[in-house]
Write an enzyme that holds these catalytic residues in place. Structure first.
Site, PDB file in Angstrom:
ATOM      1  N   LYS A  14     -15.963  62.251  36.612  1.00 31.56           N
ATOM      2  CA  LYS A  14     -16.574  61.055  35.993  1.00 31.56           C
ATOM      3  C   LYS A  14     -15.619  60.401  34.981  1.00 31.56           C
ATOM      4  O   LYS A  14     -15.478  59.190  34.960  1.00 31.56           O
ATOM      5  CB  LYS A  14     -17.905  61.413  35.302  1.00 31.56           C
ATOM      6  N   ARG A  89     -28.882  62.403  31.252  1.00 33.14           N
ATOM      7  CA  ARG A  89     -28.803  63.750  31.821  1.00 33.14           C
ATOM      8  C   ARG A  89     -30.182  64.372  31.969  1.00 33.14           C
ATOM      9  O   ARG A  89     -30.276  65.508  32.469  1.00 33.14           O
ATOM     10  CB  ARG A  89     -27.968  64.641  30.897  1.00 33.14           C
ATOM     11  N   ARG A 128      -8.840  72.669  34.247  1.00 30.69           N
ATOM     12  CA  ARG A 128      -8.839  71.671  33.176  1.00 30.69           C
ATOM     13  C   ARG A 128      -8.716  72.328  31.803  1.00 30.69           C
ATOM     14  O   ARG A 128      -8.162  71.753  30.877  1.00 30.69           O
ATOM     15  CB  ARG A 128     -10.127  70.829  33.259  1.00 30.69           C
ATOM     16  N   ARG A 134     -10.845  71.918  25.454  1.00 28.91           N
ATOM     17  CA  ARG A 134     -12.303  71.962  25.254  1.00 28.91           C
ATOM     18  C   ARG A 134     -12.801  73.402  25.315  1.00 28.91           C
ATOM     19  O   ARG A 134     -12.630  74.077  26.325  1.00 28.91           O
ATOM     20  CB  ARG A 134     -13.014  71.127  26.332  1.00 28.91           C
ATOM     21  N   ARG A 146     -23.231  75.324  32.152  1.00 29.48           N
ATOM     22  CA  ARG A 146     -23.243  73.857  32.296  1.00 29.48           C
ATOM     23  C   ARG A 146     -23.629  73.450  33.717  1.00 29.48           C
ATOM     24  O   ARG A 146     -24.356  72.480  33.919  1.00 29.48           O
ATOM     25  CB  ARG A 146     -21.870  73.286  31.914  1.00 29.48           C
TER      26      ARG A 146
HETATM   27  P1  AMP Z   1     -19.373  65.998  29.000  1.00 28.15           P
HETATM   28  O1  AMP Z   1     -18.209  65.517  28.219  1.00 28.15           O
HETATM   29  O2  AMP Z   1     -20.143  64.886  29.642  1.00 28.15           O
HETATM   30  O3  AMP Z   1     -19.020  67.095  29.962  1.00 28.15           O
HETATM   31  O4  AMP Z   1     -20.389  66.653  27.946  1.00 28.15           O
HETATM   32  C1  AMP Z   1     -20.021  67.787  27.183  1.00 28.15           C
HETATM   33  C2  AMP Z   1     -21.262  68.341  26.487  1.00 28.15           C
HETATM   34  O5  AMP Z   1     -21.794  67.359  25.594  1.00 28.15           O
HETATM   35  C3  AMP Z   1     -22.422  68.707  27.397  1.00 28.15           C
HETATM   36  O6  AMP Z   1     -22.270  70.005  27.955  1.00 28.15           O
HETATM   37  C4  AMP Z   1     -23.588  68.622  26.423  1.00 28.15           C
HETATM   38  O7  AMP Z   1     -23.631  69.734  25.564  1.00 28.15           O
HETATM   39  C5  AMP Z   1     -23.205  67.415  25.566  1.00 28.15           C
HETATM   40  N1  AMP Z   1     -23.725  66.162  26.157  1.00 28.15           N
HETATM   41  C6  AMP Z   1     -22.994  65.124  26.650  1.00 28.15           C
HETATM   42  N2  AMP Z   1     -23.789  64.150  27.107  1.00 28.15           N
HETATM   43  C7  AMP Z   1     -25.072  64.577  26.907  1.00 28.15           C
HETATM   44  C8  AMP Z   1     -26.346  64.032  27.201  1.00 28.15           C
HETATM   45  N3  AMP Z   1     -26.480  62.852  27.798  1.00 28.15           N
HETATM   46  N4  AMP Z   1     -27.439  64.752  26.828  1.00 28.15           N
HETATM   47  C9  AMP Z   1     -27.319  65.946  26.225  1.00 28.15           C
HETATM   48  N5  AMP Z   1     -26.154  66.532  25.959  1.00 28.15           N
HETATM   49  C10 AMP Z   1     -25.028  65.863  26.306  1.00 28.15           C
END
Ligand code: AMP
Length: 196
Positions: A14, A89, A128, A134, A146
């Protein structure tokens, strides 16, 4: 306005595709994950709260995430449109986004879903971790959490979006450029409809 949701599991690509799409379509990119990470870096209260969930692979609570997203959208009153990356989400987030956009006389144009199987996701996230820095990529248990959270809490959105007639699945395995072209094809179709 062209409002896109880039949907898919962690590691689906994404972020990579968003970067290419914003350059081509001049949309504002809103990644809730990126916003949380920049808050963690900045040592804000929101960052501390978000980190306590992110480090475990859990979702940050809906109320916090929805408020954050809405305030970010409001920072861009002249945007041509948005790419929502990693949001919504949950069903609650999707419903909140629909209601929020409706109040502005707007709506989501299309949901572009990058479809990638689980084995490939695990491999990509592990790879990654070597460069992303991260913590949630570095621990196989957190990666699995996740993926499980995605399946249990996020994947039900597929049905929600399909019922709205807006869900478009795209094969997320292959060359970055091939996937990008497939996304653009879908977007251009919607764009023509929006423009008419
Ligand atoms: P990402 O960068 O999209 O992989 O998000 C990393 C982490 O941020 C996720 O595993 C969640 O803990 C948190 N996070 C990101 N977007 C959301 C969302 N829309 N709702 C809840 N938690 C989120």
């Amino acid at each position: 306005m062209l409002n896109l949701i880039l949907f898919g599991p962690p590691g689906a690509g994404k972020g990579t595709q968003s970067e290419k799409l914003i350059a081509k379509y001049q949309l504002v990119h809103l990644s809730t994950g990126d916003i949380f990470r920049s808050n963690i870096k900045g040592g804000t209260e929101l960052g501390t709260l978000a980190k306590s969930y992110m480090d475990k692979g859990q979702l940050v609570p809906d109320d916090v995430t929805i408020r954050l997203l809405e305030s970010e959208v409001n920072k861009h009153p002249n945007a041509k449109g948005f790419i929502f990356d990693g949001f919504p989400r949950t069903i609650a987030q999707a419903e909140a986004l629909d209601a929020f956009l409706a109040k502005k006389g707007q709506s989501i144009s299309v949901i572009l879903s990058l479809e990638v199987e689980e084995d490939e996701l695990r491999q990509r996230l592990t790879e990654r971790a070597k460069s992303s820095g991260r913590p949630d990529d570095a621990d196989p248990a957190v990666i699995q959490k996740r993926i499980d959270v995605y399946k249990n809490e996020t994947l039900p959105l597929k049905q929600h979006f399909t019922a709205q007639g807006k869900y478009q699945g795209i094969n997320g395995i292959g060359e970055i450029e091939t996937i990008f072209n497939a996304l653009c094809e879908k977007i251009d179709k919607v764009k023509n409809v929006v423009a008419k």
